[in-house]
Scaffold this motif. Structure first.
Motif, short mmCIF file in Angstrom:
data_model
loop_
_atom_site.label_atom_id
_atom_site.label_comp_id
_atom_site.label_asym_id
_atom_site.label_seq_id
_atom_site.Cartn_x
_atom_site.Cartn_y
_atom_site.Cartn_z
N ILE A 86 0.81 -1.25 0.00
CA ILE A 86 -0.07 -0.26 0.10
C ILE A 86 0.99 1.20 -0.01
O ILE A 86 0.63 2.30 -0.67
N LYS A 87 2.01 1.28 0.72
CA LYS A 87 2.93 2.38 0.90
C LYS A 87 3.39 2.60 -0.40
O LYS A 87 3.76 3.62 -0.73
N TYR A 88 3.94 1.55 -1.14
CA TYR A 88 4.48 1.46 -2.41
C TYR A 88 3.46 2.19 -3.54
O TYR A 88 4.00 3.11 -4.35
N GLN A 89 2.27 1.64 -3.38
CA GLN A 89 1.22 2.33 -4.19
C GLN A 89 1.02 3.81 -4.08
O GLN A 89 1.08 4.54 -5.13
N GLN A 90 1.26 4.18 -2.84
CA GLN A 90 1.00 5.56 -2.51
C GLN A 90 2.13 6.39 -3.11
O GLN A 90 1.94 7.61 -3.58
N LEU A 91 3.28 6.08 -2.78
CA LEU A 91 4.56 6.56 -3.22
C LEU A 91 4.47 6.72 -4.81
O LEU A 91 5.14 7.69 -5.30
N GLN A 92 4.00 5.61 -5.33
CA GLN A 92 4.17 5.70 -6.99
C GLN A 92 3.17 6.61 -7.54
O GLN A 92 3.46 7.40 -8.35
#
Length: 123
Positions: A15-21
């Motif tokens: 989820i954090k990766y998705q948000q950063l992307q």
């Protein structure tokens, strides 16, 4: 969204990766827009510099055109260009930071996934 089948630790990282992307994409898009505006401003400045001082210069305000002082327009556009250059520089730094954070998070996701896979394989 991240599938529920992943362990909570991995879900959180994904989820954090998705948000950063998403942040990275937004910053890259904004940088592209500002760079295009900078190119246009630079081009207009170059054209204005070529004009003879006696050549009338006009600005548009909605559907109305009005005459302006060439030197004043050049000054305004030079200020605008400087601001846009600073903005592009800041956006590039932000983009680099986000790219680095994405790479770090990607490594962490791989490590956690590998560890979880190893744990589930030993059961």
């Amino acid at each position: 969204m991240v599938a529920e089948k992943y362990p909570p630790e991995l879900q959180h990282l994904l989820i954090k990766y998705q948000q950063l992307q998403e942040q990275y994409t937004a910053v890259a898009t904004e940088r592209n827009t500002v760079e295009n505006e900078l190119k246009e401003t630079t081009r207009v400045l170059e054209e204005l510099e070529k004009l003879d001082d006696s050549t009338p210069v006009y600005k548009s305000l909605g559907s109305i055109m009005y005459r302006v002082d060439k030197k004043k327009v050049i000054e305004e556009l030079s200020d605008k260009k400087e601001i846009l250059e600073l903005r592009v520089k800041a956006l590039r730094k932000q983009e680099e930071l986000l790219r680095s954070q994405l790479q770090d998070l990607q490594k962490k996701i791989r490590q956690v996934a590998s560890r979880l896979q190893t744990q589930s394989g030993s059961r």
